[in-house]
Design an enzyme around this catalytic site. Structure first.
Site, PDB file in Angstrom:
ATOM      1  N   SER A 264       0.838  -1.197   0.000  1.00  0.00           N
ATOM      2  CA  SER A 264       0.000   0.000   0.000  1.00  0.00           C
ATOM      3  C   SER A 264       0.874   1.248   0.000  1.00  0.00           C
ATOM      4  O   SER A 264       2.091   1.184   0.227  1.00  0.00           O
ATOM      5  CB  SER A 264      -0.893   0.022   1.243  1.00  0.00           C
ATOM      6  N   LYS A 265       0.231   2.378  -0.226  1.00  0.00           N
ATOM      7  CA  LYS A 265       0.944   3.651  -0.183  1.00  0.00           C
ATOM      8  C   LYS A 265       1.540   3.875   1.207  1.00  0.00           C
ATOM      9  O   LYS A 265       2.636   4.427   1.338  1.00  0.00           O
ATOM     10  CB  LYS A 265      -0.005   4.794  -0.545  1.00  0.00           C
ATOM     11  N   ARG A 266       0.845   3.413   2.228  1.00  0.00           N
ATOM     12  CA  ARG A 266       1.335   3.572   3.596  1.00  0.00           C
ATOM     13  C   ARG A 266       2.688   2.896   3.786  1.00  0.00           C
ATOM     14  O   ARG A 266       3.564   3.404   4.478  1.00  0.00           O
ATOM     15  CB  ARG A 266       0.308   3.000   4.578  1.00  0.00           C
TER      16      ARG A 266
END
Length: 504
Positions: A264-266
């Site tokens: 994910s972007k996280r």
């Protein structure tokens, strides 16, 4: 293959294109080109509530940057157009009506409150509510399977909200085939009656994508693993229409570098790497990093994405796009998730850095470094040729080469303690004299004169070469000392040694 291969990449314009989506596009592209087929871009924008202005343009630019441009799509070879689902919505109602007429779908008028009550009632009994054969005709749910034709018509004419649901078959066993995952068996009793069409005139993904794939003559659907649970419904829809289904291949997830779950972007924000091909500015002004702006070469991105789920069956890791096309085979795509390795992506970029022309790298370097505004790009290119082997990104160049352009104003403290001895000033004075007397100022002559003097006088090489490097660079780093001297020239070399002697 007996018919022309046609594949599609069908992203939703709801934001930036994740590299998982780029990987899907890449595998579609490779498969199409391997078989002399067509790679189609279709924009699936049926969910207008999530539509983001500029997202479609971002998708196209991302594919172009990666070198995997589409053959057909919005504004390009539109023989099956339009290629935006929002511009095709007039088509879908007809096909939803066909399913109603054939008994494969029905109108449902249940409100969200009614459905919520059903869910809570099932939960209270320790059950899971599924809208399907089990309860669709028992009378609690409001649909055209229990209403008369006249009642159904009256509700529609009165403007009541409705959806059209697919009527999943009861007591059947589906035998499905996936190119990557092999044979799959599904009990239709566990399927719910998915919504295909809404009263706002927009289809759901399930209906729109089946209709579009059929009308666009798509032969192979290569998509992410997250769509595997929808495979049964999609096959049933093809059967209900009496159409030949394409072949399916569901790609493995791209997993986060550590722990469980998909990338994910996280994860990128936390570990310091991008998850989007290009920098993206959200409507609220938030900027997300991109591989391009972070200094990655598109060839490196394509190469490392190809290895997220696929392997050639050999030890080879470096593949050009043309080589990937030649070697790609869906049979060699893994079922298991592919773990993303940020360090490996840098390894690929370092390799492709070495393949770039020094002049091209120098032009990029000069653009990003204000100190080089007045420096001849050809000189910068010579410097790049000396230091790029140690670099992963162009933005690494300044730290590796600043001493080619500016003299040191200070000397690394730790290095000074190591390099400077009692006789260092005397030795450096002699080196400065040798440099001054070198008429033909070449790397070879400098090396011969200074190393010859060191050997003749039986001086330890470190006693001379370490302080000499410190004088020229300000630290014990950089390429060959004689290359540095040659590049900065005799006068600058002498000046730097003289300034160093004053500090000793």
């Amino acid at each position: 293959m007996s018919k022309n291969v046609r594949v599609r990449f069908a992203p939703s314009p709801t934001g930036p294109l994740h590299i998982g989506g780029v990987r899907t596009a890449l595998f579609n592209y490779l498969f199409a080109k391997k078989h002399g087929g067509d790679f189609v871009l279709r924009i699936e924008d049926t969910d207008q509530n999530r539509y983001v202005e500029g997202a479609e343009d971002y998708i196209v630019k991302s594919l172009d940057w990666c070198g995997i441009s589409f053959d057909e799509g919005p504004g390009k070879n539109e023989k099956f157009g339009p290629y935006r689902q929002s511009e095709r919505k007039h088509l879908y109602k007809q096909y939803a009506d066909d399913l109603i007429a054939s008994g494969n779908a029905y109108y449902a008028f249940d409100t969200s409150e009614q459905l919520d009550a059903e869910r809570k009632g099932h939960e209270a009994e320790g059950k899971t509510f599924i809208y399907n054969w089990h309860n669709r005709e028992k009378g609690r749910l409001v649909n055209s399977l229990v209403l008369t034709e006249a009642e159904t018509k009256a509700k529609i004419e009165a403007g009541e909200d409705y959806v059209i649901r697919f009527k999943s078959p009861q007591d059947e066993t589906l035998h499905l085939t996936d190119i990557i995952r092999g044979n799959i068996t599904i009990d239709t009793n566990v399927l719910d009656d998915k919504v295909l069409f809404k009263s706002d005139g927009m289809p759901t993904y399930h209906l729109a994508n089946i209709v579009d794939d059929h009308l666009m003559e798509i032969t192979h659907v290569i998509r992410g693993e997250e769509w595997l649970p929808s495979l049964a419904l999609h096959q049933l829809l093809y059967d209900a229409f009496g159409w030949e289904a394409p072949e399916f291949a569901h790609l493995p997830l791209i997993l986060k570098p550590t722990g469980k779950g998909k990338l994910s972007k996280r994860d990128g924000d936390k570990l310091g790497f991008p998850v989007f091909p290009l920098e993206y500015t959200a409507p609220d002004g938030t900027v997300s990093r991109g591989y391009k702006e972070d200094g990655y070469f598109p060839e490196a991105v394509v190469n490392f994405l190809a290895f997220l789920g696929w392997n050639p069956g050999t030890e080879q890791e470096i593949f050009s796009l043309e080589q990937l096309v030649a070697d790609f085979d869906l049979a060699r795509v893994n079922k298991a998730g592919a773990r993303f390795d940020p360090d490996k992506t840098k390894w690929f970029n370092h390799h492709y850095m070495q393949q770039q022309l020094d002049l091209h790298l120098a032009e990029a370097f000069k653009t990003m470094q204000p100190e080089l505004a007045d420096v001849d790009v050809n000189y910068i290119a010579l410097v790049v040729g000396l230091i790029k082997e140690r670099a992963t990104f162009v933005q690494d160049f300044w730290d590796l080469s600043h001493f080619f352009f500016t003299a040191p104003t200070a000397y690394d403290e730790k290095a000074s303690k190591k390099a400077i001895k009692e006789d260092t000033a005397e030795l450096m004075t002699k080196v400065m004299d040798l440099v001054t007397k070198t008429n033909d100022f070449t790397v070879s002559n400098l090396q011969t004169d200074i190393k010859g003097w060191i050997t003749t006088n039986e001086i330890g090489f470190g006693k001379v070469m370490m302080p000499l490097r410190l004088a020229l660079v300000g630290a014990l780093q950089g390429p060959d000392v004689f290359d540095i001297m040659f590049m900065i020239g005799k006068a600058e070399t002498v000046n730097r040694i003289a300034q160093f002697i004053k500090q000793v």
